[in-house]
Write a protein that holds these residues in place. Structure first.
Motif, PDB file in Angstrom:
ATOM      1  N   VAL A   8       0.845  -1.202   0.000  1.00 45.07           N
ATOM      2  CA  VAL A   8       0.000   0.000   0.000  1.00 45.07           C
ATOM      3  C   VAL A   8       0.872   1.240   0.000  1.00 45.07           C
ATOM      4  CG1 VAL A   8      -1.667   1.307   1.380  1.00 45.07           C
ATOM      5  CG2 VAL A   8      -1.953  -1.153   1.105  1.00 45.07           C
ATOM      6  N   ARG A   9       1.928   1.217   0.789  1.00 48.70           N
ATOM      7  CA  ARG A   9       2.847   2.347   0.850  1.00 48.70           C
ATOM      8  C   ARG A   9       3.510   2.570  -0.508  1.00 48.70           C
ATOM      9  NH1 ARG A   9       5.101   1.319   5.621  1.00 48.70           N
ATOM     10  NH2 ARG A   9       6.611  -0.097   4.730  1.00 48.70           N
ATOM     11  N   ASP A  10       3.913   1.496  -1.195  1.00 52.30           N
ATOM     12  CA  ASP A  10       4.506   1.608  -2.528  1.00 52.30           C
ATOM     13  C   ASP A  10       3.515   2.217  -3.520  1.00 52.30           C
ATOM     14  OD1 ASP A  10       6.889   0.565  -1.637  1.00 52.30           O
ATOM     15  OD2 ASP A  10       6.512  -1.471  -2.408  1.00 52.30           O
ATOM     16  N   ILE A  11       2.284   1.789  -3.437  1.00 51.98           N
ATOM     17  CA  ILE A  11       1.251   2.330  -4.329  1.00 51.98           C
ATOM     18  C   ILE A  11       1.024   3.808  -4.027  1.00 51.98           C
ATOM     19  CG2 ILE A  11      -1.210   2.260  -4.904  1.00 51.98           C
ATOM     20  CD1 ILE A  11      -1.018  -0.816  -4.623  1.00 51.98           C
ATOM     21  N   ASN A  12       0.975   4.168  -2.752  1.00 50.24           N
ATOM     22  CA  ASN A  12       0.806   5.583  -2.378  1.00 50.24           C
ATOM     23  C   ASN A  12       1.978   6.424  -2.875  1.00 50.24           C
ATOM     24  OD1 ASN A  12      -1.644   5.193  -1.163  1.00 50.24           O
ATOM     25  ND2 ASN A  12      -0.807   4.996   0.907  1.00 50.24           N
ATOM     26  N   ASP A  13       3.215   5.892  -2.738  1.00 49.09           N
ATOM     27  CA  ASP A  13       4.395   6.601  -3.241  1.00 49.09           C
ATOM     28  C   ASP A  13       4.309   6.776  -4.760  1.00 49.09           C
ATOM     29  OD1 ASP A  13       5.399   6.748  -0.686  1.00 49.09           O
ATOM     30  OD2 ASP A  13       6.834   5.090  -0.939  1.00 49.09           O
ATOM     31  N   LEU A  14       3.894   5.727  -5.437  1.00 46.92           N
ATOM     32  CA  LEU A  14       3.756   5.790  -6.889  1.00 46.92           C
ATOM     33  C   LEU A  14       2.701   6.825  -7.290  1.00 46.92           C
ATOM     34  CD1 LEU A  14       4.476   4.672  -9.681  1.00 46.92           C
ATOM     35  CD2 LEU A  14       2.725   2.913  -9.325  1.00 46.92           C
ATOM     36  N   MET A  15       1.577   6.822  -6.600  1.00 48.35           N
ATOM     37  CA  MET A  15       0.505   7.784  -6.897  1.00 48.35           C
ATOM     38  C   MET A  15       0.978   9.212  -6.641  1.00 48.35           C
ATOM     39  SD  MET A  15      -2.111   6.134  -8.013  1.00 48.35           S
ATOM     40  CE  MET A  15      -3.586   7.031  -7.717  1.00 48.35           C
ATOM     41  N   GLU A  16       1.699   9.409  -5.553  1.00 49.71           N
ATOM     42  CA  GLU A  16       2.215  10.748  -5.247  1.00 49.71           C
ATOM     43  C   GLU A  16       3.194  11.198  -6.328  1.00 49.71           C
ATOM     44  OE1 GLU A  16       4.853  12.902  -1.800  1.00 49.71           O
ATOM     45  OE2 GLU A  16       3.446  11.321  -1.184  1.00 49.71           O
TER      46      GLU A  16
END
Length: 153
Positions: A8-16
């Motif tokens: 989830v953190r990786d996805i959030n970083d990618l989205m940011e």
């Protein structure tokens, strides 16, 4: 469980990161068309508005000031008349609405030289230009000092 939180953190970083890239793209493009951005840059030069009062030297000076910006900024031929006429107000704006419809267009736009010719023909007539040229030649021949000539205006 720990690996799930990391995903989830990786996805959030990618989205940011994607949001930052999109923001940069929009900022670089200004979110505006090229033509509008050019007009926006043109108006930042605080060029005078031309209102069409009888002021032949003012008309010539206005054209010179506008051309100075065109040359310095490298504006394309197809934008020059639109940008310059944006600075026309009152009587001259009304004149342009009519005159602009009668001028020939090349490639969908009115050429700058065509605009200049009709503009000067209306706001700095040829007879008056000839008179001013004669006065200048007299000045050059010494019949009047530069200060005397300048005092006339």
């Amino acid at each position: 469980m720990a690996s799930r939180g990391r995903g989830v953190r990786d996805i959030n970083d990618l989205m940011e990161r994607m949001a930052q890239i999109l923001e940069t793209l929009v900022h670089n493009q200004g979110g505006e068309s090229v033509e509008y951005r050019g007009l926006s840059a043109f108006t930042r030069h605080d060029l005078p508005k031309f209102e069409g009062e009888f002021n032949p030297e003012g008309a010539q000076r206005w054209l010179t000031d506008v051309e100075k910006v065109f040359n310095a900024m490298g504006y394309r031929e197809e934008h020059k008349v639109n940008y310059a006429t944006y600075l026309l107000y009152r009587k001259v704006e009304d004149w342009w609405r009519f005159a602009g419809q009668t001028l020939p267009q090349e490639g969908g736009y009115i050429r700058w030289e065509t605009f200049k010719a009709i503009f000067l023909g209306n706001y700095f007539p040829r007879d008056l230009r000839k008179q001013k040229a004669c006065e200048f030649l007299e000045l050059k021949q010494g019949s009047m000092t530069v200060g005397e000539y300048a005092a006339k205006f």
